[in-house]
Design a protein around this motif. Structure first.
Motif, short mmCIF file in Angstrom:
data_model
loop_
_atom_site.label_atom_id
_atom_site.label_comp_id
_atom_site.label_asym_id
_atom_site.label_seq_id
_atom_site.Cartn_x
_atom_site.Cartn_y
_atom_site.Cartn_z
N SER A 1 -19.61 -64.95 -35.29
CA SER A 1 -20.88 -64.22 -35.29
C SER A 1 -21.99 -65.08 -34.66
O SER A 1 -22.80 -64.58 -33.87
CB SER A 1 -21.25 -63.83 -36.72
N GLU A 2 -22.01 -66.36 -35.00
CA GLU A 2 -23.01 -67.28 -34.46
C GLU A 2 -22.81 -67.46 -32.95
O GLU A 2 -23.78 -67.52 -32.20
CB GLU A 2 -22.95 -68.64 -35.18
N ILE A 3 -21.56 -67.50 -32.51
CA ILE A 3 -21.25 -67.61 -31.08
C ILE A 3 -21.79 -66.38 -30.34
O ILE A 3 -22.41 -66.51 -29.28
CB ILE A 3 -19.74 -67.80 -30.85
N GLU A 4 -21.55 -65.21 -30.91
CA GLU A 4 -22.06 -63.97 -30.30
C GLU A 4 -23.59 -63.97 -30.28
O GLU A 4 -24.21 -63.59 -29.28
CB GLU A 4 -21.55 -62.75 -31.07
N LYS A 5 -24.18 -64.40 -31.38
CA LYS A 5 -25.63 -64.45 -31.49
C LYS A 5 -26.23 -65.36 -30.42
O LYS A 5 -27.27 -65.05 -29.84
CB LYS A 5 -26.00 -64.95 -32.90
N ARG A 6 -25.55 -66.48 -30.14
CA ARG A 6 -26.03 -67.42 -29.13
C ARG A 6 -25.61 -67.02 -27.72
O ARG A 6 -25.95 -67.70 -26.76
CB ARG A 6 -25.50 -68.83 -29.43
N LYS A 7 -24.79 -65.97 -27.63
CA LYS A 7 -24.29 -65.49 -26.33
C LYS A 7 -23.51 -66.59 -25.59
O LYS A 7 -23.65 -66.76 -24.38
CB LYS A 7 -25.42 -64.96 -25.47
N LEU A 8 -22.67 -67.30 -26.35
CA LEU A 8 -21.84 -68.35 -25.75
C LEU A 8 -20.58 -67.72 -25.16
O LEU A 8 -20.00 -66.83 -25.76
CB LEU A 8 -21.44 -69.39 -26.79
N ASN A 9 -20.15 -68.23 -24.05
CA ASN A 9 -18.92 -67.77 -23.41
C ASN A 9 -17.86 -68.85 -23.64
O ASN A 9 -17.92 -69.92 -23.04
CB ASN A 9 -19.15 -67.53 -21.92
N ILE A 10 -16.89 -68.54 -24.49
CA ILE A 10 -15.87 -69.52 -24.86
C ILE A 10 -15.12 -70.03 -23.64
O ILE A 10 -14.75 -71.19 -23.57
CB ILE A 10 -14.90 -68.93 -25.91
N SER A 11 -14.90 -69.17 -22.67
CA SER A 11 -14.13 -69.58 -21.49
C SER A 11 -14.82 -70.70 -20.71
O SER A 11 -14.18 -71.44 -19.98
CB SER A 11 -13.87 -68.38 -20.57
N GLU A 12 -16.12 -70.84 -20.86
CA GLU A 12 -16.86 -71.91 -20.19
C GLU A 12 -16.69 -73.26 -20.89
O GLU A 12 -17.13 -74.28 -20.38
CB GLU A 12 -18.35 -71.57 -20.12
N PHE A 13 -16.05 -73.27 -22.02
CA PHE A 13 -15.91 -74.49 -22.81
C PHE A 13 -14.48 -75.03 -22.77
O PHE A 13 -14.01 -75.65 -23.70
CB PHE A 13 -16.35 -74.24 -24.25
#
Length: 193
Positions: free
Chosen positions: A38-50
């Motif tokens: 939920s926090e990742i979505e809230k921050r609009k992070l793209n997991i594939s970039e990590f």
């Protein structure tokens, strides 16, 4: 409790969140995983970039598992202790015997020499070889938690932590004794040929 997980995850860095939902996933409660996602979505992070973070965390996890799978038993640790104790006692006896025990100052000097031999024996052997004579015989060595060679500071901490009262008995209650835990080191089977 769900709100607590959300609060905790909101305090985590982007890198920590990525690790939690990927390579460290099995270590966390499902509600904690949901809060992290939920926090990742809230921050609009793209997991594939990590990808690099995930790759580094995976390598680190594999190294730790390899070290953990090679940790030696308490019986081997006790054998190391006995061998090293005998070696230390022989060296200390040879160096203090000429002093005799005629007066208090000679006895005090004898105790100082015994202490210095103790610190020197463990410190020098483990800094130089990652092992003491006992560890050479049992084919074991000291490593950091990730399997790397310990720094001098790690060995110095480890050596002085051996002086903690009941350190030797700590192995009866935990897999790694006080001097391992406090110096963030472990004794593992030596796989080098």
């Amino acid at each position: 409790m769900e709100n607590e997980f959300k609060r905790v995850m909101s305090e985590r860095t982007d890198e920590e969140l990525i690790k939690i939902v990927t390579v460290e996933r099995e270590r966390y409660n499902p509600i904690a995983i949901e809060a992290a996602e939920s926090e990742i979505e809230k921050r609009k992070l793209n997991i594939s970039e990590f990808g690099e973070i995930i790759e580094e965390a995976t390598i680190e996890k594999e190294q730790k598992q390899k070290v953990d799978s090679n940790v030696v038993s308490s019986g081997i640790r006790f054998l190391n202790f006995l061998i090293d104790f005998i070696i230390w006692l022989i060296i200390a006896t040879i160096l203090t015997m000429p002093l005799g025990a005629n007066n208090g100052s000679q006895m005090l000097l004898g105790y100082v020499i015994m202490f210095l031999v103790f610190i020197g024996y463990y410190g020098i052997m483990e800094v130089k070889f990652q092992k003491t004579v006992g560890k050479f015989i049992t084919k074991t060595k000291v490593v950091k938690l990730n399997g790397e060679k310990p720094e001098k500071g790690d060995i110095i901490t480890r050596t002085f932590c051996r002086l903690i009262p009941f350190d030797r008995l700590s192995f009866l209650f935990v897999k790694n004794g006080f001097h391992d835990s406090l110096s963030k080191t472990k004794v593992i089977k030596d796989q080098t040929k």
